[in-house]
Design a protein around this motif. Structure first.
Motif, PDB file in Angstrom:
ATOM      1  N   ARG A  75      41.373  91.940 119.359  1.00 33.07           N
ATOM      2  CA  ARG A  75      41.420  92.237 120.794  1.00 33.07           C
ATOM      3  C   ARG A  75      41.690  90.969 121.598  1.00 33.07           C
ATOM      4  NH1 ARG A  75      38.259  96.517 124.414  1.00 33.07           N
ATOM      5  NH2 ARG A  75      38.714  95.622 126.467  1.00 33.07           N
ATOM      6  N   ALA A  76      41.003  89.893 121.261  1.00 36.93           N
ATOM      7  CA  ALA A  76      41.232  88.629 121.965  1.00 36.93           C
ATOM      8  C   ALA A  76      42.661  88.142 121.757  1.00 36.93           C
ATOM      9  CB  ALA A  76      40.230  87.582 121.488  1.00 36.93           C
ATOM     10  N   GLN A  77      43.179  88.333 120.547  1.00 32.81           N
ATOM     11  CA  GLN A  77      44.549  87.913 120.255  1.00 32.81           C
ATOM     12  C   GLN A  77      45.556  88.723 121.072  1.00 32.81           C
ATOM     13  OE1 GLN A  77      45.741  85.648 117.776  1.00 32.81           O
ATOM     14  NE2 GLN A  77      43.706  84.949 117.264  1.00 32.81           N
ATOM     15  N   GLY A 118      50.970  91.799 111.962  1.00 33.27           N
ATOM     16  CA  GLY A 118      50.095  91.193 110.961  1.00 33.27           C
ATOM     17  C   GLY A 118      48.680  91.014 111.461  1.00 33.27           C
ATOM     18  N   CYS A 119      48.535  90.636 112.726  1.00 28.00           N
ATOM     19  CA  CYS A 119      47.206  90.480 113.322  1.00 28.00           C
ATOM     20  C   CYS A 119      46.459  91.813 113.317  1.00 28.00           C
ATOM     21  CB  CYS A 119      47.353  89.942 114.739  1.00 28.00           C
ATOM     22  SG  CYS A 119      45.812  89.897 115.689  1.00 28.00           S
ATOM     23  N   LEU A 120      47.145  92.866 113.717  1.00 25.38           N
ATOM     24  CA  LEU A 120      46.513  94.186 113.789  1.00 25.38           C
ATOM     25  C   LEU A 120      46.215  94.738 112.401  1.00 25.38           C
ATOM     26  CD1 LEU A 120      48.737  95.596 116.662  1.00 25.38           C
ATOM     27  CD2 LEU A 120      46.316  94.960 116.838  1.00 25.38           C
ATOM     28  N   HIS A 132      51.683 101.851 117.308  1.00 21.22           N
ATOM     29  CA  HIS A 132      51.364 102.411 118.624  1.00 21.22           C
ATOM     30  C   HIS A 132      50.825 101.328 119.562  1.00 21.22           C
ATOM     31  CE1 HIS A 132      52.217 106.246 117.011  1.00 21.22           C
ATOM     32  NE2 HIS A 132      51.040 106.508 116.462  1.00 21.22           N
ATOM     33  N   ALA A 133      49.946 100.479 119.040  1.00 18.92           N
ATOM     34  CA  ALA A 133      49.350  99.419 119.859  1.00 18.92           C
ATOM     35  C   ALA A 133      50.424  98.460 120.358  1.00 18.92           C
ATOM     36  CB  ALA A 133      48.304  98.662 119.046  1.00 18.92           C
ATOM     37  N   PHE A 134      51.311  98.047 119.462  1.00 14.65           N
ATOM     38  CA  PHE A 134      52.396  97.139 119.826  1.00 14.65           C
ATOM     39  C   PHE A 134      53.236  97.750 120.942  1.00 14.65           C
ATOM     40  CE2 PHE A 134      55.518  94.068 117.486  1.00 14.65           C
ATOM     41  CZ  PHE A 134      55.731  93.382 118.677  1.00 14.65           C
ATOM     42  N   ILE A 202      43.736  99.733 128.387  1.00 10.42           N
ATOM     43  CA  ILE A 202      44.537  99.965 127.185  1.00 10.42           C
ATOM     44  C   ILE A 202      43.803  99.470 125.945  1.00 10.42           C
ATOM     45  CG2 ILE A 202      46.652  99.289 125.981  1.00 10.42           C
ATOM     46  CD1 ILE A 202      47.995  99.249 128.760  1.00 10.42           C
ATOM     47  N   LEU A 203      43.236  98.281 126.009  1.00 14.37           N
ATOM     48  CA  LEU A 203      42.518  97.732 124.857  1.00 14.37           C
ATOM     49  C   LEU A 203      41.278  98.571 124.534  1.00 14.37           C
ATOM     50  CD1 LEU A 203      42.877  93.934 125.654  1.00 14.37           C
ATOM     51  CD2 LEU A 203      44.027  95.192 123.824  1.00 14.37           C
ATOM     52  N   ASP A 204      40.595  99.083 125.566  1.00 13.57           N
ATOM     53  CA  ASP A 204      39.459  99.978 125.325  1.00 13.57           C
ATOM     54  C   ASP A 204      39.911 101.226 124.573  1.00 13.57           C
ATOM     55  OD1 ASP A 204      37.752  98.263 126.640  1.00 13.57           O
ATOM     56  OD2 ASP A 204      37.671  99.436 128.499  1.00 13.57           O
ATOM     57  N   GLY A 205      41.034 101.783 124.997  1.00 13.52           N
ATOM     58  CA  GLY A 205      41.551 102.976 124.330  1.00 13.52           C
ATOM     59  C   GLY A 205      41.947 102.704 122.892  1.00 13.52           C
ATOM     60  N   LEU A 206      42.598 101.578 122.644  1.00 15.53           N
ATOM     61  CA  LEU A 206      42.980 101.219 121.283  1.00 15.53           C
ATOM     62  C   LEU A 206      41.745 100.980 120.416  1.00 15.53           C
ATOM     63  CD1 LEU A 206      45.964  98.816 122.007  1.00 15.53           C
ATOM     64  CD2 LEU A 206      46.090 101.057 120.910  1.00 15.53           C
ATOM     65  N   GLU A 207      40.735 100.322 120.996  1.00 18.05           N
ATOM     66  CA  GLU A 207      39.512 100.060 120.246  1.00 18.05           C
ATOM     67  C   GLU A 207      38.830 101.360 119.863  1.00 18.05           C
ATOM     68  OE1 GLU A 207      36.229  96.596 120.218  1.00 18.05           O
ATOM     69  OE2 GLU A 207      36.910  97.270 122.186  1.00 18.05           O
ATOM     70  N   ALA A 208      38.819 102.339 120.770  1.00 20.03           N
ATOM     71  CA  ALA A 208      38.214 103.637 120.474  1.00 20.03           C
ATOM     72  C   ALA A 208      38.973 104.344 119.354  1.00 20.03           C
ATOM     73  CB  ALA A 208      38.188 104.501 121.732  1.00 20.03           C
TER      74      ALA A 208
END
Length: 214
Positions: A75-77, A118-120, A132-134, A202-208
């Motif tokens: 997430r930080a990245q 690669g990070c994800l 999807h995240a990208f 967006i990051l909250d949604g991806l984390e969920a």
């Protein structure tokens, strides 16, 4: 003083300065040659064509955007990369229509894209969720910058001055008037402040989704 020798890097750097001054439509072998103080034909020893020049410009943009690593918090990245991309593209808005349009992506472009995925993947994202995240992060950043650089008022100019010009029609649009009264008037409003809020959503949604294993 002798002029430094031409190289592909010098040619692309010069093209970026032309694009900053005149937009992509101003970029040509002739205009880049003028920027460097040389004849256009001499550039072909270093950059094969106008298309190659544009490929190089797209790569130039990606060399300036912070590249994620597979270490630490995904997430930080992603947050750092999104902020970096916003900064770079706001400074060079001609890149918005270029960075994902090239059929021959350069090495920096490919390395950057691979590093994001690669990070994800290192964090445990599935291939599909990483893709999807990208996509959604880039769509948000590019869309935000496109809006930001085309606002009808300049950075630092009070939004209230612009709102004042619209006051006469606000009464016909009560929800818009309500939002302006609550969020803009008297609040030192800056559209750019919306970026972090939207990115967090967006990051909250991806984390969920990630926790759900989707």
């Amino acid at each position: 003083m002798s002029r430094p020798p031409l190289s592909p890097e010098r040619v692309i750097d010069a093209a970026s300065r032309v694009a900053d001054a005149s937009g992509l439509t101003g970029v040509s072998m002739r205009s880049v040659g003028r920027e460097l103080g040389v004849e256009a034909m001499s550039l072909y020893h270093h950059v094969a064509s106008k298309d190659a020049l544009l490929d190089g410009l797209a790569d130039w943009v990606f060399t300036r955007i912070e590249t994620p690593t597979p270490h630490g918090s995904w997430r930080a990245q992603m947050e750092a990369r999104a902020r970096s991309a916003r900064t770079v593209l706001a400074a060079h808005p001609w890149g918005l229509g270029l960075v994902e349009s090239r059929r021959s992506p350069g090495p920096a472009t490919l390395r950057h894209h691979d590093a994001v995925l690669g990070c994800l993947r290192a964090a445990g994202f599935s291939v599909a969720l990483a893709a999807h995240a990208f996509s959604v992060l880039d769509a948000y950043v590019y869309g935000f910058v496109l809006t930001e650089v085309n606002l009808p008022f300049q950075p630092g100019e009070p939004a209230e001055d612009f709102i004042e010009e619209l006051r006469a029609v606000m009464a016909e649009h009560p929800h818009l008037a309500e939002m302006v009264a609550e969020q803009v008037v008297g609040r030192d409003y800056a559209y750019g402040d919306e970026f972090d809020y939207g990115l967090a959503l967006i990051l909250d949604g991806l984390e969920a989704r990630f926790r759900e294993g989707s």
